[in-house]
Design a protein around this motif. Sequence first.
Motif, short mmCIF file in Angstrom:
data_model
loop_
_atom_site.label_atom_id
_atom_site.label_comp_id
_atom_site.label_asym_id
_atom_site.label_seq_id
_atom_site.Cartn_x
_atom_site.Cartn_y
_atom_site.Cartn_z
N PHE A 167 -1.30 -3.42 -8.56
CA PHE A 167 -2.54 -3.88 -8.01
C PHE A 167 -3.68 -3.64 -8.87
N GLN A 168 -3.56 -2.51 -9.83
CA GLN A 168 -4.75 -2.44 -10.73
C GLN A 168 -4.62 -3.52 -11.82
N TRP A 169 -3.35 -4.08 -11.94
CA TRP A 169 -3.48 -5.12 -13.16
C TRP A 169 -3.91 -6.43 -12.22
N PHE A 170 -3.37 -6.26 -11.13
CA PHE A 170 -3.43 -7.50 -10.21
C PHE A 170 -5.10 -7.91 -10.01
N LYS A 171 -5.60 -6.77 -9.58
CA LYS A 171 -7.20 -6.83 -9.33
C LYS A 171 -7.91 -7.36 -10.85
N LYS A 172 -7.75 -6.71 -11.99
CA LYS A 172 -7.93 -7.33 -13.01
C LYS A 172 -7.92 -8.81 -13.51
N GLU A 173 -6.61 -9.05 -13.05
CA GLU A 173 -6.33 -10.69 -13.36
C GLU A 173 -7.04 -11.78 -12.53
N GLN A 208 -7.61 -8.32 0.29
CA GLN A 208 -7.20 -8.59 -0.97
C GLN A 208 -8.32 -9.04 -2.09
N ARG A 209 -9.27 -10.12 -1.33
CA ARG A 209 -10.25 -10.32 -1.97
C ARG A 209 -11.34 -9.34 -2.19
N ALA A 210 -11.65 -8.53 -1.38
CA ALA A 210 -12.35 -7.28 -1.40
C ALA A 210 -11.98 -6.44 -2.73
N MET A 211 -10.70 -6.20 -2.65
CA MET A 211 -10.04 -5.38 -3.76
C MET A 211 -10.56 -5.95 -5.45
N CYS A 212 -10.24 -7.28 -5.21
CA CYS A 212 -10.42 -7.99 -6.59
C CYS A 212 -11.59 -8.41 -7.01
N GLY A 225 3.10 -5.30 9.57
CA GLY A 225 3.74 -3.95 9.11
C GLY A 225 3.06 -3.46 7.75
N TRP A 226 2.82 -4.81 6.95
CA TRP A 226 2.04 -4.38 5.65
C TRP A 226 0.82 -3.80 5.87
N ILE A 227 0.12 -3.59 6.67
CA ILE A 227 -1.10 -2.94 7.00
C ILE A 227 -0.90 -1.33 6.82
N SER A 228 0.32 -0.85 7.12
CA SER A 228 0.65 0.43 6.96
C SER A 228 0.89 1.07 5.63
N TYR A 229 1.14 0.09 4.81
CA TYR A 229 1.46 0.57 3.35
C TYR A 229 0.55 -0.08 2.35
N TRP A 230 0.56 -1.12 2.28
CA TRP A 230 0.04 -2.04 1.26
C TRP A 230 -1.54 -1.78 1.50
N LEU A 231 -2.05 -2.03 2.71
CA LEU A 231 -3.55 -1.96 2.92
C LEU A 231 -4.01 -0.39 2.22
N PRO A 232 -3.49 0.70 2.34
CA PRO A 232 -4.03 1.78 1.76
C PRO A 232 -4.10 1.81 0.31
N VAL A 233 -3.08 1.03 -0.30
CA VAL A 233 -2.83 1.05 -1.80
C VAL A 233 -4.21 0.09 -2.18
N TRP A 234 -4.34 -0.77 -1.37
CA TRP A 234 -5.62 -1.96 -1.86
C TRP A 234 -6.84 -0.82 -1.64
N GLU A 235 -7.01 -0.21 -0.62
CA GLU A 235 -8.27 0.46 -0.63
C GLU A 235 -8.25 1.49 -1.69
N GLU A 236 -7.33 2.07 -2.03
CA GLU A 236 -7.48 3.05 -3.43
C GLU A 236 -7.87 2.31 -4.62
N VAL A 237 -7.07 1.09 -4.95
CA VAL A 237 -7.39 0.54 -6.07
C VAL A 237 -8.56 0.00 -6.03
N GLY A 238 -9.21 -0.74 -4.84
CA GLY A 238 -10.53 -1.23 -4.91
C GLY A 238 -11.66 -0.31 -4.40
N SER A 239 -11.44 0.95 -4.37
CA SER A 239 -12.18 1.80 -4.02
C SER A 239 -13.23 1.64 -2.86
N MET A 240 -12.53 1.35 -1.99
CA MET A 240 -12.97 0.81 -0.38
C MET A 240 -12.25 1.41 0.79
#
Length: 232
Positions: A215-221, A112-116, A162-177
Motif C-alpha cells: 500500500f506504500q507503493w499503491f499510495k504513490k501510484e 483509501q482516497r484519504a490515504m492516497c 471485516g476488512w475494517i479490522s485489518y486493512w483499515l489500520p494498515v491504511w491509517e499507518e501508510v496514510g499517516s492518519m
Amino acid sequence: MASKEAVKLLGYWVSPFPKRVEWALRLKGVEYEYIEEDIYNKTPQLLELNPVHKKVPVLIHGEKVIPESFIMLEYIDETWKQYPILPQDPYDRAMARFWAKVGDEKLFYNAQRAMCTQFEEEKERYLKEAVESLEKIEEVLIKGKSKFFGGEKIGYLDIALGWISYWLPVWEEVGSMKIVDPILFPSITAWMENIRNHPVIKDKLPPRDKMVAYFQWFKKEIGASLAAARKG
C-alpha cells in the motif's frame, strides 16, 4: 447436488473482496480451490470468466460463474444452508445489505482516497466523510448490543465489513492518519479485535508487513494518478 460440484475462487492476495468469500466458504465448511490472480497482469481465464468487470473475485461452482463479492455471499448462503449468514428477517436482511454497501461506497472509498491523495484539503475532506460513515456503522453495532453485527456469531455484515479490522489500520499507518479512534468508537474497536481473532478470519489474513509495503507503493501510484487528473 451442490456439495459434489467443485468450488474455485479467483482472488488477489491483498484484496479484501476475495477474503470475504473465503471467510463465508470456511464458515460453511465448504471445500474450495483458491487460485491467485495477478490483477496487474490479468490472465485469459480471468478475462473470460468476468468479461464485464475483468476483476477478482470470481467464484466458480461447477459450471456456474458468479461475479461480485456481495452477490457471492448471498449465493453461498442460499446454496449451502448450514450456518446461515444472512439474517432470517426480511427487514434485517435488507438493512445488512444496506450497511454493507455503506461500508464499501462510503468508508472504503473515502479511507483509501484519504490515504492516497497528495493534497491536504482533499485528505481532510475524505477523512471527515470516512469518520462520519464509521459513526453510523458504530451506531448499528451499539443497537445490536452484541459481540458481532450478526449477534454472538459472525454473519453477513461482519464478513462484509471485516476488512475494517485489518486493512483499515494498515491504511491509517501508510496514510499517516487516524479514522478508528478507540475513544470515539469503542464498539467498533472491540469488534475489530473479535473479528481478527476469529479462527475463520485470522488464518486467512495477508502478512501485515507485506501489506504495508504494497500500500506504500499503491499510495504513490494512485496519488500520482489523482494529482495528474486534478491538473487536467
